[in-house]
Write a protein that holds these residues in place. Structure first.
Motif, PDB file in Angstrom:
ATOM      1  N   PHE A 279       0.829  -1.202   0.000  1.00 60.23           N
ATOM      2  CA  PHE A 279       0.000   0.000   0.000  1.00 60.23           C
ATOM      3  C   PHE A 279       0.866   1.256   0.000  1.00 60.23           C
ATOM      4  O   PHE A 279       0.595   2.212  -0.739  1.00 60.23           O
ATOM      5  N   TYR A 280       1.918   1.259   0.821  1.00 62.84           N
ATOM      6  CA  TYR A 280       2.794   2.426   0.886  1.00 62.84           C
ATOM      7  C   TYR A 280       3.467   2.677  -0.462  1.00 62.84           C
ATOM      8  O   TYR A 280       3.631   3.824  -0.884  1.00 62.84           O
TER       9      TYR A 280
ATOM     10  N   TYR B 287       0.881   4.285  -2.685  1.00 61.67           N
ATOM     11  CA  TYR B 287       0.706   5.691  -2.326  1.00 61.67           C
ATOM     12  C   TYR B 287       1.865   6.532  -2.853  1.00 61.67           C
ATOM     13  O   TYR B 287       1.667   7.659  -3.334  1.00 61.67           O
TER      14      TYR B 287
ATOM     15  N   ALA C  47       1.371   6.998  -6.513  1.00 65.98           N
ATOM     16  CA  ALA C  47       0.333   7.990  -6.779  1.00 65.98           C
ATOM     17  C   ALA C  47       0.865   9.403  -6.597  1.00 65.98           C
ATOM     18  O   ALA C  47       0.597  10.299  -7.416  1.00 65.98           O
TER      19      ALA C  47
ATOM     20  N   LEU D  28      -7.105   0.095  -5.933  1.00 69.08           N
ATOM     21  CA  LEU D  28      -6.249   1.278  -5.869  1.00 69.08           C
ATOM     22  C   LEU D  28      -5.210   1.254  -6.981  1.00 69.08           C
ATOM     23  O   LEU D  28      -4.971   2.272  -7.646  1.00 69.08           O
TER      24      LEU D  28
END
Length: 213
Positions: free
Chosen positions: A11-12, A15, A18, A159
């Motif tokens: 997830f990091y 992010y 992104a 995501l």
């Protein structure tokens, strides 16, 4: 191996992708917009009579820009070249160099478009593995916990796909902008090469007569 930690790490990474994609999109968007305005302005101002950068309108030369650098390089050098072939070769080399600068940092966006869905899929797999490991150790006491764990794992895929879709849209948009800017640079190159002065022509004729004599 701590699957929960790896899941959070995925997830990091997404992010970070992104945030990096947003930076590239904003930076390239501002660059392309400014370059396009400067290129169209110089294209209108570049006539056969313009032989030096100082003859261009002041608003177009007040701030540095990629089209201005191309025109400046050609105009400053063309008076020192003795043949049309040398001028053509030099202007083509300047155009190729400036054309390459237009595509800077787009490889980052292209890489993110490819990597984001893979990171999302990796995060989903790690999340599902972590959920099954927890079920194996504690048993299925509450089906809602299983659904929550699977839902969190699938969020990683969503995501990653979302980042890729947004990145792909702007990447294709920038490719279209690059083609238009390159067309303007090509026109500026051609206009900067024409309009050789009468002094140059007379100098070349006298040089040819002396060489024949």
């Amino acid at each position: 191996m701590n699957m929960q930690l790896l899941h959070e790490l995925a997830f990091y990474l997404m992010y970070a992708c992104a945030a990096l994609a947003i930076f590239v999109i904003v930076e390239r968007g501002l660059f392309f917009g400014y370059t396009m305005r400067q290129a169209t302005g110089l294209e209108k101002a570049m006539t056969h009579a313009v032989q030096h950068v100082k003859e261009l309108p002041a608003p177009l030369t007040a701030r540095p820009s990629l089209p201005l650098e191309l025109v400046s390089d050609i105009l400053s050098e063309k008076h020192h070249l003795t043949s049309e072939k040398d001028l053509e070769d030099f202007s083509e080399s300047v155009y190729i160099a400036k054309r390459g600068e237009v595509q800077q940092r787009l490889w980052i966006l292209d890489t993110i478009v490819t990597a984001a869905p893979l990171l999302g899929l990796l995060g989903t797999i790690l999340g599902i593995i972590d959920t099954f490991k927890a079920l194996a150790s504690s048993g299925v006491s509450d089906p809602g916990q299983v659904s929550a764990g699977i839902g969190t794992a699938l969020y990683a895929t969503a995501l990653g796909i979302g980042i890729a879709v947004v990145g792909m849209f702007f990447f294709n948009l920038f490719q279209e902008r690059i083609e238009r800017i390159n067309d303007h640079l090509k026109v500026l190159m051609l206009r900067a090469c024409v309009g050789r002065t009468e002094q140059q022509a007379a100098s070349q004729q006298s040089h040819g007569k002396l060489h024949v004599a």
